[in-house]
Design a protein around this motif. Structure first.
Motif, PDB file in Angstrom:
ATOM      1  N   ARG A 296       0.794  -1.232   0.000  1.00  0.00           N
ATOM      2  CA  ARG A 296       0.000   0.000   0.000  1.00  0.00           C
ATOM      3  C   ARG A 296       0.826   1.282   0.000  1.00  0.00           C
ATOM      4  NH1 ARG A 296      -5.074  -1.403   4.111  1.00  0.00           N
ATOM      5  NH2 ARG A 296      -6.029  -3.003   2.773  1.00  0.00           N
ATOM      6  N   PRO A 297       1.892   1.381   0.814  1.00  0.00           N
ATOM      7  CA  PRO A 297       2.620   2.657   0.850  1.00  0.00           C
ATOM      8  C   PRO A 297       3.304   3.009  -0.474  1.00  0.00           C
ATOM      9  CG  PRO A 297       3.157   1.294   2.761  1.00  0.00           C
ATOM     10  CD  PRO A 297       2.423   0.430   1.805  1.00  0.00           C
ATOM     11  N   TYR A 298       3.420   2.056  -1.402  1.00  0.00           N
ATOM     12  CA  TYR A 298       4.205   2.302  -2.601  1.00  0.00           C
ATOM     13  C   TYR A 298       3.350   2.362  -3.864  1.00  0.00           C
ATOM     14  CZ  TYR A 298       7.555   0.799   0.869  1.00  0.00           C
ATOM     15  OH  TYR A 298       8.287   0.689   2.037  1.00  0.00           O
ATOM     16  N   PHE A 299       2.038   2.480  -3.706  1.00  0.00           N
ATOM     17  CA  PHE A 299       1.151   2.608  -4.863  1.00  0.00           C
ATOM     18  C   PHE A 299       1.119   4.031  -5.408  1.00  0.00           C
ATOM     19  CE2 PHE A 299      -1.056  -1.489  -4.023  1.00  0.00           C
ATOM     20  CZ  PHE A 299      -1.186  -1.914  -5.326  1.00  0.00           C
ATOM     21  N   ASP A 300       0.769   4.975  -4.574  1.00  0.00           N
ATOM     22  CA  ASP A 300       0.396   6.316  -5.040  1.00  0.00           C
ATOM     23  C   ASP A 300       1.490   7.347  -4.859  1.00  0.00           C
ATOM     24  OD1 ASP A 300      -2.368   5.950  -5.962  1.00  0.00           O
ATOM     25  OD2 ASP A 300      -2.710   5.335  -3.896  1.00  0.00           O
ATOM     26  N   ARG A 301       2.728   6.936  -5.031  1.00  0.00           N
ATOM     27  CA  ARG A 301       3.809   7.908  -4.980  1.00  0.00           C
ATOM     28  C   ARG A 301       4.961   7.417  -5.852  1.00  0.00           C
ATOM     29  NH1 ARG A 301       6.044   6.961   1.219  1.00  0.00           N
ATOM     30  NH2 ARG A 301       7.135   4.991   0.854  1.00  0.00           N
ATOM     31  N   ARG A 302       5.704   8.382  -6.359  1.00  0.00           N
ATOM     32  CA  ARG A 302       6.847   8.042  -7.210  1.00  0.00           C
ATOM     33  C   ARG A 302       8.070   7.868  -6.318  1.00  0.00           C
ATOM     34  NH1 ARG A 302       7.787   8.096 -12.578  1.00  0.00           N
ATOM     35  NH2 ARG A 302       9.913   8.441 -13.293  1.00  0.00           N
ATOM     36  N   ASP A 303       8.161   6.727  -5.686  1.00  0.00           N
ATOM     37  CA  ASP A 303       9.204   6.454  -4.713  1.00  0.00           C
ATOM     38  C   ASP A 303      10.454   5.955  -5.429  1.00  0.00           C
ATOM     39  OD1 ASP A 303      10.747   5.250  -2.536  1.00  0.00           O
ATOM     40  OD2 ASP A 303       8.932   5.555  -1.361  1.00  0.00           O
ATOM     41  N   GLU A 304      11.606   6.462  -5.034  1.00  0.00           N
ATOM     42  CA  GLU A 304      12.853   6.043  -5.665  1.00  0.00           C
ATOM     43  C   GLU A 304      13.347   4.697  -5.130  1.00  0.00           C
ATOM     44  OE1 GLU A 304      15.766   9.046  -5.281  1.00  0.00           O
ATOM     45  OE2 GLU A 304      14.700  10.511  -6.507  1.00  0.00           O
ATOM     46  N   ILE A 305      12.821   4.266  -4.005  1.00  0.00           N
ATOM     47  CA  ILE A 305      13.298   3.032  -3.383  1.00  0.00           C
ATOM     48  C   ILE A 305      12.447   1.833  -3.766  1.00  0.00           C
ATOM     49  CG2 ILE A 305      13.677   1.868  -1.175  1.00  0.00           C
ATOM     50  CD1 ILE A 305      14.374   4.545   0.022  1.00  0.00           C
ATOM     51  N   ALA A 306      11.131   1.981  -3.736  1.00  0.00           N
ATOM     52  CA  ALA A 306      10.243   0.843  -3.992  1.00  0.00           C
ATOM     53  C   ALA A 306       9.014   1.307  -4.756  1.00  0.00           C
ATOM     54  CB  ALA A 306       9.833   0.189  -2.681  1.00  0.00           C
ATOM     55  N   ARG A 307       8.559   0.461  -5.669  1.00  0.00           N
ATOM     56  CA  ARG A 307       7.384   0.778  -6.473  1.00  0.00           C
ATOM     57  C   ARG A 307       6.550  -0.487  -6.661  1.00  0.00           C
ATOM     58  NH1 ARG A 307      10.420   4.517 -11.114  1.00  0.00           N
ATOM     59  NH2 ARG A 307      11.103   6.142  -9.651  1.00  0.00           N
ATOM     60  N   THR A 308       5.241  -0.311  -6.579  1.00  0.00           N
ATOM     61  CA  THR A 308       4.313  -1.419  -6.766  1.00  0.00           C
ATOM     62  C   THR A 308       3.812  -1.413  -8.199  1.00  0.00           C
ATOM     63  OG1 THR A 308       3.611  -1.381  -4.458  1.00  0.00           O
ATOM     64  CG2 THR A 308       2.156  -2.461  -6.031  1.00  0.00           C
ATOM     65  N   TYR A 309       4.017  -2.512  -8.886  1.00  0.00           N
ATOM     66  CA  TYR A 309       3.536  -2.673 -10.261  1.00  0.00           C
ATOM     67  C   TYR A 309       2.415  -3.706 -10.278  1.00  0.00           C
ATOM     68  CZ  TYR A 309       7.540  -0.132 -12.173  1.00  0.00           C
ATOM     69  OH  TYR A 309       8.468   0.839 -12.493  1.00  0.00           O
ATOM     70  N   THR A 310       1.499  -3.498 -11.208  1.00  0.00           N
ATOM     71  CA  THR A 310       0.517  -4.525 -11.522  1.00  0.00           C
ATOM     72  C   THR A 310       1.070  -5.289 -12.719  1.00  0.00           C
ATOM     73  OG1 THR A 310      -1.286  -3.125 -10.746  1.00  0.00           O
ATOM     74  CG2 THR A 310      -1.864  -5.006 -12.118  1.00  0.00           C
ATOM     75  N   CYS A 311       1.274  -6.586 -12.552  1.00  0.00           N
ATOM     76  CA  CYS A 311       1.973  -7.395 -13.548  1.00  0.00           C
ATOM     77  C   CYS A 311       1.030  -8.439 -14.124  1.00  0.00           C
ATOM     78  CB  CYS A 311       3.185  -8.080 -12.930  1.00  0.00           C
ATOM     79  SG  CYS A 311       4.293  -6.948 -12.070  1.00  0.00           S
ATOM     80  N   PHE A 312       1.047  -8.557 -15.446  1.00  0.00           N
ATOM     81  CA  PHE A 312       0.270  -9.567 -16.148  1.00  0.00           C
ATOM     82  C   PHE A 312       1.240 -10.422 -16.952  1.00  0.00           C
ATOM     83  CE2 PHE A 312      -2.277  -5.742 -15.635  1.00  0.00           C
ATOM     84  CZ  PHE A 312      -3.389  -6.232 -14.988  1.00  0.00           C
ATOM     85  N   GLN A 313       1.098 -11.714 -16.807  1.00  0.00           N
ATOM     86  CA  GLN A 313       2.068 -12.628 -17.414  1.00  0.00           C
ATOM     87  C   GLN A 313       1.345 -13.672 -18.256  1.00  0.00           C
ATOM     88  OE1 GLN A 313       4.834 -15.446 -15.051  1.00  0.00           O
ATOM     89  NE2 GLN A 313       6.008 -13.553 -15.296  1.00  0.00           N
ATOM     90  N   GLN A 314       1.803 -13.781 -19.504  1.00  0.00           N
ATOM     91  CA  GLN A 314       1.245 -14.770 -20.419  1.00  0.00           C
ATOM     92  C   GLN A 314       2.353 -15.732 -20.818  1.00  0.00           C
ATOM     93  OE1 GLN A 314      -1.299 -16.505 -21.302  1.00  0.00           O
ATOM     94  NE2 GLN A 314      -2.446 -14.912 -22.361  1.00  0.00           N
ATOM     95  N   SER A 315       2.075 -17.017 -20.662  1.00  0.00           N
ATOM     96  CA  SER A 315       3.073 -18.037 -20.959  1.00  0.00           C
ATOM     97  C   SER A 315       2.557 -18.984 -22.031  1.00  0.00           C
ATOM     98  CB  SER A 315       3.399 -18.824 -19.684  1.00  0.00           C
ATOM     99  OG  SER A 315       4.331 -19.845 -19.948  1.00  0.00           O
ATOM    100  N   ALA A 316       3.475 -19.407 -22.909  1.00  0.00           N
ATOM    101  CA  ALA A 316       3.100 -20.324 -23.985  1.00  0.00           C
ATOM    102  C   ALA A 316       4.205 -21.331 -24.217  1.00  0.00           C
ATOM    103  CB  ALA A 316       2.826 -19.542 -25.273  1.00  0.00           C
ATOM    104  N   TRP A 317       3.863 -22.401 -24.909  1.00  0.00           N
ATOM    105  CA  TRP A 317       4.821 -23.441 -25.262  1.00  0.00           C
ATOM    106  C   TRP A 317       5.527 -23.975 -24.022  1.00  0.00           C
ATOM    107  CZ3 TRP A 317       4.962 -25.117 -30.302  1.00  0.00           C
ATOM    108  CH2 TRP A 317       4.406 -24.283 -31.267  1.00  0.00           C
ATOM    109  N   GLY A 318       4.752 -24.251 -22.983  1.00  0.00           N
ATOM    110  CA  GLY A 318       5.320 -24.839 -21.781  1.00  0.00           C
ATOM    111  C   GLY A 318       6.297 -23.948 -21.054  1.00  0.00           C
ATOM    112  N   GLY A 319       6.126 -22.638 -21.159  1.00  0.00           N
ATOM    113  CA  GLY A 319       7.012 -21.702 -20.487  1.00  0.00           C
ATOM    114  C   GLY A 319       8.200 -21.280 -21.312  1.00  0.00           C
ATOM    115  N   GLN A 320       8.281 -21.737 -22.570  1.00  0.00           N
ATOM    116  CA  GLN A 320       9.392 -21.328 -23.418  1.00  0.00           C
ATOM    117  C   GLN A 320       9.277 -19.864 -23.839  1.00  0.00           C
ATOM    118  OE1 GLN A 320      10.669 -24.778 -26.220  1.00  0.00           O
ATOM    119  NE2 GLN A 320       8.503 -25.093 -25.788  1.00  0.00           N
TER     120      GLN A 320
END
Length: 495
Positions: A296-320
């Motif tokens: 929570r503390p790292y969502f709504d500020r441009r912090d130089e130390i830590a940042r929260t990202y929303t990550c979406f990951q798509q995998s195919a061919w068995g992770g290749q």
């Protein structure tokens, strides 16, 4: 075949005991996508066929240090660690047998000299005895080397075809295995201060930025616009708009160096009972799993130390092929800033696929391994003492490094604890011309960007924000994405 179930219940390093245990730690989430099977099997098999890969896994995953563990996305870390440990164990056993044989050989040689000096044997008989001993020493050494090669080959074939056929034993240290189990569900990455934050995610495909004036609202009673709200909305909306459905999660990326200890990535309180020196270091090194509350503390500020990202990951061919979209948003001065970056992990080096071509059976093993054993046996036999001495010195050095690392984690703030390049990245072939799945990577890349623009537009509309400015920027981003994709994949996909 699906991978072997390496998730047997065992107390993890995050499930600490004692009143002083860190409350921000969380048990591994079971909702994250399971690791893909093929890349895990190929990497496990490669540990038996390529000594450098097994050594890299041991150095990066099994040897305790002050550094944070590097995530190997879409790889079962526990399985990889167990197979690497067994592969190095086979080599260690071989070297011990060769060293024992060499000592017997030296002892018999000394005995022969004594018998010659005392007149029991003639010089001619001594020469014959030495030749006889040398011949059988060569035969026995070749047999020892062949046995190790055959065991490694069979283990590689077994794990490539069916991991359940010959599962490796648990790791010797429960704390190491628990740390790897946590790493399977990693949501906090401590990266080196002099590198890109997305360690383990491969090469960057694209990045884009959006700035929206949110002061012009159609209705004042709409909910406020925040970066955290946008990232939460994307996590809810975007996966359902892409087929097959990608995984989605929030991740905290923390910069290493002097500021790394400012983020709560370390355990406090009493150690778990019964830990040895390496276990203590495993306990104290930076964690890889955090409670969502810690983000929570790292969502709504441009912090130089830590940042929260929303990550979406798509995998195919068995992770290749693994494509990841990183999105971060924050609000400042009535302006919404949105940052997007796309990374890709590509197929493994061609050498790692050779296990699928290995033949089984005694005849094939003798034909392929017998000649290698006969060639390698003399050098391995003669170098056995130095090899074992190097391992002893390495063990002592690891113990000294463990003491130093523990002191650094406990007392210093000017040390970079960040993770280094992952094993998965080290064995990746980044030449697109060699990749059969380049078209799939392009599809996921463009789908992520297009659907992200769509979901951001839906969020802005739901909050009453005027979207004319956004529409122009998103159209420009999509156009640039198309051009970038043609420049990246044109030759590889025939475009």
């Amino acid at each position: 075949m699906p991978a072997a179930p390496y998730e047997e219940r065992q107390v993890t390093v995050n499930e600490t005991t004692g009143a002083g245990a860190a409350r921000h730690l969380a048990p591994p989430s079971q909702s994250s996508a399971p690791p893909d099977d093929l890349v895990t099997r190929l990497l496990c098999a490669a540990c038996y066929l390529h000594d450098d890969i097994a050594d890299s896994v041991e150095a990066n995953l099994l040897t305790p240090s002050r550094r944070a563990l590097s995530p190997n996305w879409q790889v079962d870390q526990v399985a990889l660690g167990r197979h690497a440990a067994r592969a190095t164990g086979l080599r260690t056993a071989r070297d011990r047998w060769l060293l024992t044989e060499l000592w017997y050989l030296i002892g018999l040689g000394v005995l022969g000299l004594l018998l010659t000096f005392t007149g029991v044997l003639s010089l001619f008989q001594l020469v014959l005895a030495v030749l006889f001993l040398a011949f059988w020493a060569y035969v026995v050494a070749a047999g020892i080397v062949y046995h190790q090669m055959r065991a490694a080959r069979r283990s590689a074939i077994d794990v490539a075809l069916d991991p359940r056929a010959d599962p490796p034993p648990r790791l010797r240290r429960a704390s190491t295995e628990a740390a790897l189990r946590d790493l399977n569900h990693c949501n906090a990455v401590l990266y080196r201060s002099d590198t890109a934050p997305f360690v383990g995610s491969g090469v960057k495909l694209d990045n884009w930025q959006i700035t929206i004036d949110i002061s012009r609202r159609t209705e004042p009673e709409f909910e406020p616009v925040t970066g955290a709200a946008l990232q939460a909305a994307l996590l809810e909306l975007l996966p359902g708009k892409i087929t097959p459905r990608p995984s989605g999660a929030h991740r905290l990326y923390v910069r290493g160096g002097a500021g790394s200890l400012g983020v709560d990535l370390y355990r406090f309180g009493p150690l778990e009972p019964g830990l040895d020196r390496d276990g203590e270091l495993n306990y104290r090194r930076p964690v890889t799993v955090l409670s969502p509350l810690a983000f929570r503390p790292y969502f709504d500020r441009r912090d130089e130390i830590a940042r929260t990202y929303t990550c979406f990951q798509q995998s195919a061919w068995g992770g290749q092929v693994v494509v990841t979209l990183f999105v971060r948003a924050w609000v400042a001065n009535e302006t919404l800033f949105i940052e997007g970056q796309v990374y890709a992990l590509r197929p493994l080096h061609s050498e790692l696929y050779e296990v699928s071509e290995l033949e089984t059976g005694t005849v094939a093993e003798l034909q392929e391994l017998g000649r290698l054993a006969l060639i390698d046996a003399p050098a391995l036999l003669m170098n056995a003492p130095s090899t074992m001495m190097k391992k002893v010195r390495a063990a002592r050095l690891r113990a000294a490094n463990a003491d130093e690392a523990d002191a650094e984690i406990a007392a210093r703030r000017d040390v970079d604890f960040g993770a280094v390049k992952s094993v998965r990245e080290q064995v990746t072939n980044y030449d697109l011309g060699d990749h059969f799945a380049a078209a799939d990577e392009e599809v996921y890349y463009q789908a992520f960007v297009r659907r992200a623009m769509e979901c951001i537009g839906l969020f802005l509309t739901s909050r009453g924000v005027e979207t004319t400015e956004f529409s122009g920027q998103s159209a420009e981003i999509i156009t640039r994405t198309n051009e970038n994709a043609r420049s990246i994949y044109g030759a590889a996909t025939g475009g």
